[in-house]
Design a protein around this motif. Structure first.
Motif, PDB file in Angstrom:
ATOM      1  N   GLY A 205       4.301 -10.356  11.310  1.00 44.03           N
ATOM      2  CA  GLY A 205       5.009 -10.533  12.582  1.00 44.03           C
ATOM      3  C   GLY A 205       6.155 -11.510  12.461  1.00 44.03           C
ATOM      4  N   ASP A 206       5.950 -12.586  11.714  1.00 46.98           N
ATOM      5  CA  ASP A 206       7.014 -13.574  11.514  1.00 46.98           C
ATOM      6  C   ASP A 206       8.183 -12.965  10.754  1.00 46.98           C
ATOM      7  N   LEU A 207       7.891 -12.175   9.740  1.00 44.49           N
ATOM      8  CA  LEU A 207       8.960 -11.516   8.977  1.00 44.49           C
ATOM      9  C   LEU A 207       9.754 -10.558   9.858  1.00 44.49           C
ATOM     10  N   LEU A 208       9.045  -9.756  10.644  1.00 43.75           N
ATOM     11  CA  LEU A 208       9.728  -8.787  11.502  1.00 43.75           C
ATOM     12  C   LEU A 208      10.592  -9.491  12.541  1.00 43.75           C
ATOM     13  N   THR A 209      10.047 -10.515  13.162  1.00 39.64           N
ATOM     14  CA  THR A 209      10.797 -11.247  14.190  1.00 39.64           C
ATOM     15  C   THR A 209      12.021 -11.936  13.603  1.00 39.64           C
ATOM     16  N   SER A 210      11.858 -12.518  12.422  1.00 33.62           N
ATOM     17  CA  SER A 210      12.972 -13.239  11.791  1.00 33.62           C
ATOM     18  C   SER A 210      14.155 -12.333  11.493  1.00 33.62           C
ATOM     19  N   HIS A 211      13.889 -11.061  11.277  1.00 36.83           N
ATOM     20  CA  HIS A 211      14.962 -10.127  10.908  1.00 36.83           C
ATOM     21  C   HIS A 211      15.252  -9.091  11.996  1.00 36.83           C
ATOM     22  N   GLY A 212      14.695  -9.342  13.185  1.00 37.21           N
ATOM     23  CA  GLY A 212      14.993  -8.463  14.313  1.00 37.21           C
ATOM     24  C   GLY A 212      14.528  -7.035  14.109  1.00 37.21           C
ATOM     25  N   ILE A 213      13.399  -6.858  13.441  1.00 35.19           N
ATOM     26  CA  ILE A 213      12.887  -5.520  13.135  1.00 35.19           C
ATOM     27  C   ILE A 213      11.748  -5.190  14.099  1.00 35.19           C
ATOM     28  N   PRO A 214      11.836  -4.078  14.819  1.00 39.35           N
ATOM     29  CA  PRO A 214      10.737  -3.697  15.712  1.00 39.35           C
ATOM     30  C   PRO A 214       9.514  -3.257  14.915  1.00 39.35           C
ATOM     31  N   SER A 215       8.327  -3.467  15.462  1.00 34.60           N
ATOM     32  CA  SER A 215       7.102  -3.119  14.747  1.00 34.60           C
ATOM     33  C   SER A 215       7.032  -1.623  14.443  1.00 34.60           C
ATOM     34  N   GLU A 216       7.672  -0.804  15.282  1.00 30.05           N
ATOM     35  CA  GLU A 216       7.658   0.650  15.054  1.00 30.05           C
ATOM     36  C   GLU A 216       8.361   1.037  13.752  1.00 30.05           C
ATOM     37  N   ALA A 217       9.245   0.154  13.253  1.00 31.52           N
ATOM     38  CA  ALA A 217      10.001   0.471  12.035  1.00 31.52           C
ATOM     39  C   ALA A 217       9.206   0.163  10.765  1.00 31.52           C
ATOM     40  N   LEU A 218       8.074  -0.526  10.931  1.00 32.33           N
ATOM     41  CA  LEU A 218       7.242  -0.850   9.777  1.00 32.33           C
ATOM     42  C   LEU A 218       6.251   0.286   9.554  1.00 32.33           C
ATOM     43  N   GLY A 219       6.479   1.056   8.498  1.00 34.58           N
ATOM     44  CA  GLY A 219       5.694   2.263   8.313  1.00 34.58           C
ATOM     45  C   GLY A 219       4.638   2.216   7.239  1.00 34.58           C
ATOM     46  N   GLU A 220       4.789   1.340   6.230  1.00 35.89           N
ATOM     47  CA  GLU A 220       3.858   1.356   5.101  1.00 35.89           C
ATOM     48  C   GLU A 220       3.494  -0.049   4.641  1.00 35.89           C
ATOM     49  N   LEU A 221       2.243  -0.201   4.253  1.00 36.83           N
ATOM     50  CA  LEU A 221       1.750  -1.425   3.632  1.00 36.83           C
ATOM     51  C   LEU A 221       1.036  -1.049   2.344  1.00 36.83           C
ATOM     52  N   VAL A 222       1.234  -1.859   1.318  1.00 32.23           N
ATOM     53  CA  VAL A 222       0.445  -1.753   0.092  1.00 32.23           C
ATOM     54  C   VAL A 222      -0.148  -3.130  -0.172  1.00 32.23           C
ATOM     55  N   ALA A 223      -1.463  -3.201  -0.320  1.00 31.59           N
ATOM     56  CA  ALA A 223      -2.117  -4.482  -0.571  1.00 31.59           C
ATOM     57  C   ALA A 223      -2.923  -4.420  -1.853  1.00 31.59           C
ATOM     58  N   VAL A 224      -2.762  -5.436  -2.696  1.00 31.22           N
ATOM     59  CA  VAL A 224      -3.545  -5.561  -3.924  1.00 31.22           C
ATOM     60  C   VAL A 224      -4.309  -6.874  -3.895  1.00 31.22           C
ATOM     61  N   GLY A 225      -5.412  -6.911  -4.631  1.00 29.05           N
ATOM     62  CA  GLY A 225      -6.209  -8.125  -4.687  1.00 29.05           C
ATOM     63  C   GLY A 225      -7.457  -7.882  -5.510  1.00 29.05           C
ATOM     64  N   ASN A 226      -8.233  -8.931  -5.710  1.00 27.79           N
ATOM     65  CA  ASN A 226      -9.491  -8.731  -6.418  1.00 27.79           C
ATOM     66  C   ASN A 226     -10.466  -7.993  -5.502  1.00 27.79           C
ATOM     67  N   PRO A 227     -11.513  -7.379  -6.047  1.00 27.20           N
ATOM     68  CA  PRO A 227     -12.397  -6.552  -5.226  1.00 27.20           C
ATOM     69  C   PRO A 227     -13.006  -7.266  -4.025  1.00 27.20           C
ATOM     70  N   THR A 228     -13.358  -8.536  -4.176  1.00 27.69           N
ATOM     71  CA  THR A 228     -13.928  -9.261  -3.043  1.00 27.69           C
ATOM     72  C   THR A 228     -12.912  -9.390  -1.912  1.00 27.69           C
ATOM     73  N   MET A 229     -11.677  -9.727  -2.244  1.00 25.54           N
ATOM     74  CA  MET A 229     -10.656  -9.867  -1.214  1.00 25.54           C
ATOM     75  C   MET A 229     -10.390  -8.538  -0.504  1.00 25.54           C
ATOM     76  N   ILE A 230     -10.371  -7.437  -1.260  1.00 21.50           N
ATOM     77  CA  ILE A 230     -10.119  -6.137  -0.643  1.00 21.50           C
ATOM     78  C   ILE A 230     -11.309  -5.697   0.198  1.00 21.50           C
ATOM     79  N   HIS A 231     -12.524  -5.933  -0.290  1.00 22.31           N
ATOM     80  CA  HIS A 231     -13.706  -5.613   0.513  1.00 22.31           C
ATOM     81  C   HIS A 231     -13.688  -6.376   1.839  1.00 22.31           C
ATOM     82  N   LEU A 232     -13.381  -7.665   1.790  1.00 16.14           N
ATOM     83  CA  LEU A 232     -13.361  -8.463   3.013  1.00 16.14           C
ATOM     84  C   LEU A 232     -12.224  -8.031   3.935  1.00 16.14           C
ATOM     85  N   LEU A 233     -11.105  -7.607   3.369  1.00 13.96           N
ATOM     86  CA  LEU A 233      -9.991  -7.122   4.186  1.00 13.96           C
ATOM     87  C   LEU A 233     -10.414  -5.948   5.059  1.00 13.96           C
ATOM     88  N   VAL A 234     -11.198  -5.037   4.498  1.00 20.10           N
ATOM     89  CA  VAL A 234     -11.590  -3.839   5.251  1.00 20.10           C
ATOM     90  C   VAL A 234     -12.981  -3.982   5.873  1.00 20.10           C
TER      91      VAL A 234
END
Length: 546
Positions: A205-234
């Motif tokens: 949200g801070d990145l989008l606000t800082s650059h005047g980008i509406p949330s609708e324009a954010l279409g994709e996320l890719v997240a990497v991490g160790n298995p524990t971090m990814i398990h806890l994320l979901v």
């Protein structure tokens, strides 16, 4: 900003952080750490998970009187610290009958977090055609730190990034502490998931606000991490990761809508989560191995990412083999008496001048008030060079240098660095255990491939800690194999670079998945070879330059 949580009648506990104040009214007979966690206050450090072992969950009493000082506080804090109002949140009790104001002494919040990487890339084909002004985020979720990169997808331009300490560190410095928290608390997994999702969503949200980008324009996320971090994320169960035979709830890639797990600022985005090799080798390593391009030639290359777990991958010229070695949090300062993260005022390098004086530098050229990972490695190397620590890790009080450099500290015999910063014999032991784990893991991979360290064409060091250590010091203490320094390269945040490549370029997802499915994995905890190598690498050898 001020928030209020009225839990029960009685006194008010006022909690002051750098940018926020909370006012809590709670029942008596509980520790401050328990009250902070229950109130949803996160972002402070508790490396040992609140077990009274590390002395890092510092708070300062600024108004009012707290309960009696616990024995653990007397053991871990100096009389001067206690006199100055410093207490441990995990041991200080608040009875709720009177007003009390405390300040969170979270030095890690100002940590220098590595966000840069070797920008050489061999990819040029965009992932697919995007409409103009379409954005995505590449996310690297580390156990200690988090980085979010904002990318304009139609031009493949990295617009900006945000970095922060992982808020989950309130519940422990390493993955085992967090798995234990998830198991021991009825809503533990949900609490940890809420912490990471909320933090990532706020950063996005801070990145989008800082650059005047509406949330609708954010279409994709890719997240990497160790298995524990990814398990806890979901929000998946991590109990299998924490105990033998060390199994994940899932290892394959996941594709979800970010809104499904609680993202608001990224609610329109689709999220890709690359899969894991095993319980302790995850997508941060597979994407990092791809980004570092260690398989470009037919010569052996060793890839090492040193953190609370040391993930190590060997390319023997034909195949990949990986392992994970539990180094613990020593190199991140958590298990060291005066250890710090990479914050202003942390000693980052130590050496001896021509007159034999111990000199140092600090991050930000500030007054020294602790020591970070790179400084810890230098200090250990210096102790060996001064012959103040022998090959077994014992401090030698009979050596002629002992009277000049060693002193009695509140924690026993120690190397005096400044008037307030010491490196104790217990710290030596922590480094000894950590370096032995990394070195033994690397040796097991080499032995399994029938290779010696001299056969390595290169050693690639990834991650924040590895990017700042002095290579000579690391080899002096036996952390890195004894190869010519010219063969060792530092690639920075390879996991972050890998996440960016996954987001921006066509074919990378398939290549990272191929790395995952073809990598052989050696489970070190059940390996007799590892146990033998671990004992062997506990010893400190001779100076390789001597």
């Amino acid at each position: 900003m001020e928030g209020r949580n009225n839990m029960a009648p009685g006194g008010t506990l006022t909690v002051v952080a750098e940018d926020r104040v909370w006012k809590l009214t709670g029942v008596g007979g509980r520790t401050v750490l328990e009250l902070l966690v229950d109130a949803g206050i996160s972002g402070f450090s508790s490396p040992c998970g609140g077990n009274g072992l590390c002395g890092k969950c510092l708070v300062k009493i600024t108004e009012g009187t707290a309960g009696a000082v616990h024995d653990d506080e007397r053991r871990l804090l100096t009389p001067a610290q206690l006199h100055g109002g410093l207490r441990l949140a995990c041991r200080m009790r608040y009875d709720g009958d009177a007003d009390l104001t405390i300040t969170l002494a979270d030095t890690d919040a100002r940590s220098n977090i590595l966000t840069t990487f070797n920008d050489e890339t061999v990819h040029s084909t965009p992932r697919r055609h995007y409409h103009a002004e379409t954005y995505g985020c590449a996310i690297d979720i580390g156990t200690t730190t988090i980085v979010v990169y904002l990318v304009r997808l139609d031009t493949r331009q990295v617009i900006d990034h945000r970095s922060a300490m992982n808020r989950q560190r309130t519940h422990g410095a390493d993955v085992i502490s967090r798995i234990q928290y998830a198991q021991e608390h009825p809503d533990g997994t949900k609490t940890l998931q809420h912490a990471i999702v909320g933090q990532l969503d706020a950063m996005i949200g801070d990145l989008l606000t800082s650059h005047g980008i509406p949330s609708e324009a954010l279409g994709e996320l890719v997240a990497v991490g160790n298995p524990t971090m990814i398990h806890l994320l979901v929000g998946e169960d991590t109990s299998g990761i924490g105990a033998a035979p060390f199994t994940c709830t899932f290892t394959g890639p996941k594709s979800i809508q970010a809104s499904e797990i609680g993202f608001a600022n990224a609610r329109h985005a689709h999220m890709e989560l690359p899969g894991a090799v095993a319980a302790y080798v995850g997508s941060d390593i597979t994407s990092g191995v791809h980004a570092a391009n260690i398989m470009r030639g037919g010569e052996p290359v060793l890839y090492i990412d040193i953190g609370t777990n040391g993930e190590i991958v060997l390319w023997d010229g034909k195949r990949l083999t990986g392992c994970s070695s539990a180094a613990g949090p020593a190199f991140e300062g958590a298990a060291i008496r005066h250890g710090l993260g990479a914050v202003p005022g942390a000693i980052d390098h130590i050496w001896q001048d021509s007159d034999g004086h111990i000199v140092w530098s600090t991050i930000g050229a500030k007054d020294a008030h602790g020591i970070c990972g790179s400084g810890i490695v230098d200090t250990m190397a210096l102790l060996l060079d001064l012959e103040l620590v022998d090959e077994t890790g014992a401090m030698d009080t009979t050596h002629p240098n002992a009277d000049r450099y060693l002193v009695a500290s509140p924690d026993g015999l120690a190397l005096r660095i400044t008037n307030s910063v010491y490196f104790t014999r217990s710290d030596v032991r922590e480094v000894q255990l950590a370096k032995a784990a990394i070195a033994a893991g690397a040796q097991v991979l080499l032995d399994a491939a029938g290779l010696a360290s001299d056969d390595l064409e290169g050693i690639v060091i990834a991650g924040g800690f590895g990017s700042y250590i002095d290579i000579a010091s690391a080899q002096r203490i036996g952390l890195l194999p004894p190869v010519p320094p010219s063969r060792i390269s530092v690639v920075g945040n390879a996991a972050g670079k890998g996440a960016l490549e996954l987001l921006m370029f066509d074919g990378v997802e398939t290549q990272v998945e191929q790395i995952r499915t073809t990598m052989a994995y050696i489970e070190l905890s059940s390996s007799p070879a590892f146990q033998q190598q671990y004992v062997s690498h506990m010893y400190f050898g001779e100076d390789p330059d001597a």
